[in-house]
Each structure stands twice: as structure tokens, then as C-alpha cells.
Write an enzyme that holds these catalytic residues in place. Structure first.
Site, mmCIF file in Angstrom:
data_model
loop_
_atom_site.group_PDB
_atom_site.id
_atom_site.type_symbol
_atom_site.label_atom_id
_atom_site.label_comp_id
_atom_site.label_asym_id
_atom_site.label_seq_id
_atom_site.Cartn_x
_atom_site.Cartn_y
_atom_site.Cartn_z
ATOM 1 N N ASP A 283 32.555 32.876 37.940
ATOM 2 C CA ASP A 283 31.235 33.519 37.950
ATOM 3 C C ASP A 283 30.390 33.211 36.727
ATOM 4 O O ASP A 283 29.233 33.645 36.667
ATOM 5 C CB ASP A 283 31.415 35.036 38.038
ATOM 6 C CG ASP A 283 31.889 35.634 36.724
ATOM 7 O OD1 ASP A 283 31.157 36.456 36.136
ATOM 8 O OD2 ASP A 283 32.982 35.270 36.264
ATOM 9 N N ASP B 73 38.982 32.470 38.430
ATOM 10 C CA ASP B 73 38.715 33.355 37.315
ATOM 11 C C ASP B 73 39.013 34.784 37.791
ATOM 12 O O ASP B 73 39.113 35.035 38.992
ATOM 13 C CB ASP B 73 37.245 33.200 36.910
ATOM 14 C CG ASP B 73 36.813 34.185 35.859
ATOM 15 O OD1 ASP B 73 37.439 34.222 34.788
ATOM 16 O OD2 ASP B 73 35.853 34.932 36.115
ATOM 17 N N ASP C 219 37.779 38.216 35.867
ATOM 18 C CA ASP C 219 36.709 39.179 35.602
ATOM 19 C C ASP C 219 35.367 38.648 36.080
ATOM 20 O O ASP C 219 34.919 37.588 35.656
ATOM 21 C CB ASP C 219 36.650 39.490 34.105
ATOM 22 C CG ASP C 219 37.966 40.050 33.588
ATOM 23 O OD1 ASP C 219 38.429 41.055 34.150
ATOM 24 O OD2 ASP C 219 38.533 39.461 32.643
#
Length: 219
Positions: A166, A11, A13
Site C-alpha cells: 500500500d 505487506d 500494515d
């Protein structure tokens, strides 16, 4: 220790880049164009990072028609790149972690592929990736489509892959794609929300993906 994988997907961001100020700032600027927009907090906006903006717009403007959602999205897509990512930074340990990590590497992000490539180039991370994949006209995470598309681009199978993210959407997408998952603890997702999806691994620093630092295996 986390074993080596042939393929790693990341990922962006909240995992590689701390981009919340720019993303949430652009969303706030977009909402400010609507006179009926209720006040929202930074934390509220940050909780949507990694999900499609239609999710956020639908919660801020319940019952809004699709045409209005599209209009808001178009505003955001003008505002976000115009900010120049001036308030975005690379998380500590990311460059060192990616440098030390073997295997082939790709992205699996809710951003579109062109935007993803541009921002990786700006922050000099593009050199680490064999394939750049964003969400281009198919369902975004927590649907597994971006992971499947990235794996296809790399010519890899799910069992070859560790997906690092995240957010709960990352972990759910990874589970649905049949890949191993690794949750980073420094991003935007809350630990208790991530734990619902029982990540295979947890790291506090991306350097823990290599043998340089110990890592924690989930129970």
C-alpha cells in the site's frame, strides 16, 4: 484481470491489517516520554507506516544521536505489543481474497518476523502463508532486501512473484527487487505517491487478485 502468479508476497500494515491506530498510538506514547517532543498529528505519524521508525524519529528530533534513536525504538518495542492490537482489524475482503488465491504466499513487511508471526496468528491469517518474513537485521523497504529474503525462503525467483502493498516504499522495493507490483488503494499510501512507481496493477479490494472481480491494469 490479473494473471495467476506462482508466488505472492504481501505487506502487512495498510495491506492486510488496518493497524494505524495501534502503531501511531504506540509511537505517540513513545514520543510522550520525551519532554522535548514537538506536537505531531495522527496523519503525520501514519505517513511513516511501513518505513523504519528511525526515519520518523530522525525527522521529529533532527540531529539526535543514534543512542537516542535506539532508546526511542526500545520504548516503542515495549509499548506496541502491550497494546494487544486491540484497535487493529483485518481489512474487508482480505480473508476471502487470501482464501481464493492460489500459489504460495509469503509476507514482506517492515515488522520483525516474530512480531509478524504473532499478529498473523492473533488475526487468524497465519493459515494462509507458506512463509512469514519480516525485516530482521537488514535494510528495510524501500530497499529490496525483505523481498529477496522472502523469495529465498520460498525458493522462488523474482519473475515468479507479485508483491502486494500500500505504500510508495512497497512499490519502490518491488521495482528494485524485479518483481511485479500491485498497489492497494485502501491503505495508507496516497494514490499519487504510489503512481510515481507505476505499479503493474491496482486493486480496491484484495478479492480482485482472483478472477472473482475485475481489476485495473496501470497504463
Amino acid at each position: 484481470m490479473i494473471p495467476a502468479f506462482p508466488v505472492y508476497l504481501f505487506d502487512i500494515d495498510g495491506t492486510l491489517l488496518d493497524s494505524a491506530q495501534d502503531i501511531c498510538g504506540a509511537v505517540q506514547q513513545t514520543l510522550d516520554t520525551a519532554p522535548d517532543s514537538p506536537p505531531v498529528t495522527f496523519e503525520f505519524l501514519k505517513s511513516y507506516i511501513g518505513r523504519h521508525l528511525f526515519d520518523l524519529f530522525g525527522d521529529v528530533f533532527p540531529g539526535a544521536p543514534q543512542s537516542r534513536m535506539e532508546e526511542l525504538l526500545a520504548h516503542y518495542r515495549q509499548i506496541y505489543p502491550a497494546r494487544g492490537h486491540q484497535m487493529t482489524s483485518v481489512y474487508p475482503g482480505v480473508v476471502e481474497g487470501l482464501s481464493a488465491l492460489g500459489g504460495r504466499k509469503g509476507t514482506a513487511t517492515t515488522k520483525g518476523t516474530p512480531t509478524t508471526r504473532t499478529i498473523l496468528e492473533q488475526f487468524q491469517l497465519i493459515r494462509f502463508f507458506d512463509h512469514v518474513q519480516g525485516t530482521d537485521g537488514f535494510p528495510c523497504k524501500p530497499a529490496p532486501d525483505v523481498i529477496f529474503t522472502a523469495l529465498k525462503g520460498l525458493g522462488a525467483a523474482p519473475e515468479d512473484c507479485l508483491f502486494v502493498g500500500d505504500s510508495p516504499a512497497d512499490m519502490e522495493a518491488g521495482r528494485r527487487a524485479g518483481v511485479k507490483t500491485c498497489a492497494v488503494t485502501y491503505g495508507y499510501g496516497k494514490r499519487e505517491q504510489l503512481a510515481v512507481f507505476t505499479p503493474d496493477y491496482w486493486v480496491d479490494d484484495l478479492r480482485e487478485l482472483t478472477a472473482a472481480l475485475p481489476a485495473t491494469r496501470s497504463a
